[in-house]
Write an enzyme that holds these catalytic residues in place. Structure first.
Site, PDB file in Angstrom:
ATOM      1  N   SER A 131      39.536  40.820  36.386  1.00  0.00           N
ATOM      2  CA  SER A 131      39.076  42.165  36.152  1.00  0.00           C
ATOM      3  C   SER A 131      37.684  42.460  36.688  1.00  0.00           C
ATOM      4  CB  SER A 131      39.070  42.439  34.638  1.00  0.00           C
ATOM      5  OG  SER A 131      38.150  41.583  33.989  1.00  0.00           O
ATOM      6  N   SER A 138      38.968  36.209  35.019  1.00  0.00           N
ATOM      7  CA  SER A 138      38.379  37.392  35.655  1.00  0.00           C
ATOM      8  C   SER A 138      37.121  37.177  36.474  1.00  0.00           C
ATOM      9  CB  SER A 138      38.095  38.461  34.613  1.00  0.00           C
ATOM     10  OG  SER A 138      39.290  39.093  34.266  1.00  0.00           O
ATOM     11  N   LYS A 195      28.499  43.550  35.609  1.00  0.00           N
ATOM     12  CA  LYS A 195      29.797  44.144  35.248  1.00  0.00           C
ATOM     13  C   LYS A 195      29.592  45.153  34.112  1.00  0.00           C
ATOM     14  CE  LYS A 195      34.501  42.680  33.923  1.00  0.00           C
ATOM     15  NZ  LYS A 195      35.347  41.519  33.583  1.00  0.00           N
TER      16      LYS A 195
HETATM   17  N1  GLN Z   1      43.840  38.888  34.162  1.00  0.00           N
HETATM   18  C1  GLN Z   1      43.674  38.442  32.826  1.00  0.00           C
HETATM   19  C2  GLN Z   1      44.037  39.552  31.867  1.00  0.00           C
HETATM   20  O1  GLN Z   1      44.426  40.570  32.320  1.00  0.00           O
HETATM   21  C3  GLN Z   1      42.266  37.955  32.616  1.00  0.00           C
HETATM   22  C4  GLN Z   1      41.307  39.009  32.293  1.00  0.00           C
HETATM   23  C5  GLN Z   1      39.910  38.506  32.073  1.00  0.00           C
HETATM   24  O2  GLN Z   1      39.600  37.337  32.310  1.00  0.00           O
HETATM   25  N2  GLN Z   1      39.075  39.399  31.562  1.00  0.00           N
HETATM   26  O3  GLN Z   1      43.968  39.410  30.697  1.00  0.00           O
END
Ligand code: GLN
Length: 478
Positions: free
Chosen positions: A154, A178, A79
């Site tokens: 994400s 994420s 990532k």
């Molecule tokens: N969807 C969650 C957010 O927008 C989690 C994001 C993540 O785990 N990086 O904060």
């Protein structure tokens, strides 16, 4: 060129060691696959030449009879929020779109030391904020199972890389879901370890008290092998734990001794009935193999989402203050003075969701509101954590859905941040508690879209999660 049909990393390794194939041939095949799946937009940077040079070096290493690493020849994608020396580190943002890292993250050093081959950096929601991978400066990522749908976020690019066979394994990060949510949306395995299990050195911070690096793979065994390599104490991250790392890949379990907690708060009206049915089928399978299903209650679950969306933006607003046009990345042109440079570089460099989080976070930390929001949220976070630790006095693992909804259409929720945040309802409490969890494929919903089952473990109990996940995989194969 070999077919990319390795059942697992041990299968690939066996073929490499018996000289049926070479690292170079396998790497070339994966790079060709990345090229042919370019429209999915899973990668931000591909290390086409570098990966092949490395593959040839590894082939020479094997031929010379030197000891090879635990991940010899494993093609992996990273990532783009994790630092790799001399490579672009964009975090999916315009503000870092031309930023190059000057050092390797600890996880990268560990993967390379065990002879993995890094294929490239994957697309993501900007600064890991999002649940659909539509918040990337580099464009949305498509779900390979239905290209009109989101892959989750994400870490959408990392999930897609594995699901579309563009990499055997990938690393993502999980601050509020994420890794687990995109794994569920793309029909692959995704594990978020205990907070502190994996070093965050070289991971660009979003919300430091939640962030953990996790692994995507096609099966639990491969995820276990990689987690085992990247986990463990690191002097460069004072929050990393010095607890010994288990042999996750070898983990096994006798289900007749397993108590599986089923939280009533996870099976409510918010959950699509066909997703509930798919998850229940898996729970029944565990029961038929001897496990005991135990109803449990996690009474503070209903507050978890609100708490997360106060604390995570609060931490983000502090962490992202460093991107000011002076030190890193994008700087607005023709600025009048220092303040103008800050304001314009940040206004032009960050996308809408990141700005929304910075404003939310700054607000809840401001002097008049700190006690009402930030402090209160910290207190409730503690209660959520205690719910989990208390439940683990009664049960060995907790099981439920990873996501309340199936992968949704691209564009469906982009203008409705609250609806997007609700997609995280089952994943964020786990980050608040700091415990580990794994999402494993659990069949499909009525539209044929993938469903994920989430297994949650007690602190540092990753081995048990992998052992149960492996048994669940056998049920998928039938
Ligand atoms: N969807 C969650 C957010 O927008 C989690 C994001 C993540 O785990 N990086 O904060």
């Amino acid at each position: 060129m070999p077919e990319l049909s390795f059942a697992s990393y041990p299968d690939l390794r066996e073929q490499l060691l018996s000289k049926q194939t070479t690292c170079e041939a396998v790497t070339a095949a994966y790079l060709a696959r990345i090229q042919s799946k370019k429209h999915l937009n899973a990668f931000i940077t591909v290390f086409a030449e570098k990966a092949l040079v490395r593959a040839k070096e590894l082939d020479a290493k094997l031929a010379s009879g030197k000891t090879i690493g635990k991940l010899f020849g494993l093609p992996i994608a990273i990532k783009d929020v994790i630092a790799i020396k001399d490579e672009r580190l964009t975090c999916g943002s315009k503000i870092l779109s031309n930023f190059t890292s000057v050092y390797d993250a600890t996880v990268i050093t560990r993967l390379v030391a065990e002879d993995a081959i890094i294929l490239g950096k994957t697309n993501m929601d900007e600064f890991a904020m999002g649940s659909s991978n539509e918040n990337s400066f580099f464009g949305a990522v498509k779900n390979p199972l239905d290209e009109t749908r989101v892959p989750g976020g994400s870490s959408g690019g990392s999930a897609v890389a594995v699901a579309a066979d563009c990499a055997m394994v990938s690393l993502g990060t999980d601050t509020g879901g994420s890794v687990r949510q995109p794994a569920s949306f793309c029909g692959v395995v995704g594990v978020k370890p205990t907070y502190g299990r994996v070093s965050r050195y070289g991971l660009v911070a979003f919300a430091s008290s939640f962030d953990q690096i996790g692994v995507f793979a096609k099966n639990a065994g491969d995820a276990a092998l990689v987690l085992q390599v990247i986990a463990g104490e690191d002097k460069c991250d004072s929050t990393s734990s010095d607890k010994p790392v288990g042999d996750y890949a070898a983990a096994s379990i006798d289900l007749s001794n397993l108590r599986v907690g089923v939280p009533k708060e996870f099976f409510t009206d918010a959950l699509a009935p066909d997703i509930a049915a798919a998850v229940n089928t898996k729970l029944e399978f565990l029961k038929s193999r001897g496990a005991t299903l135990v109803p449990v209650s996690l009474p503070h679950s209903e507050h978890a989402l609100a708490v997360y969306y106060i604390l995570a933006p609060a931490e983000a607003s502090a962490n992202l203050a460093r991107f000011d046009g002076a030190r890193y990345g994008y700087r607005a042109a023709d600025v009048k003075d220092l303040t103008d440079m800050y304001v314009r570089s940040r206004s032009e460099g960050f996308g809408a969701e990141v700005k929304r989080r910075i404003m939310l976070g700054t607000y809840v930390l401001s002097s008049g509101y700190y006690d009402a929001y930030y402090r209160k949220a910290q207190q409730v976070r503690r209660l959520v954590r205690e719910d989990y630790l208390k439940a683990f006095e009664q049960v060995d693992v907790i099981a439920g859905p990873t996501s309340p909804i199936a992968p949704f259409k691209l564009g469906e929720k982009v203008d409705d941040p609250l609806a997007m945040y609700l997609a995280d309802i089952y994943t964020v409490p786990i980050n608040l508690a700091g415990v580990p969890a794994i999402s494993v494929p659990a069949g499909v919903d009525k539209q044929g879209l993938p469903v994920g089952l989430q297994l949650i473990g007690n602190l540092f109990d990753e081995s048990r999660l992998f052992a149960v996940a492996k048994i669940l995989e056998q049920s998928e194969m039938k």
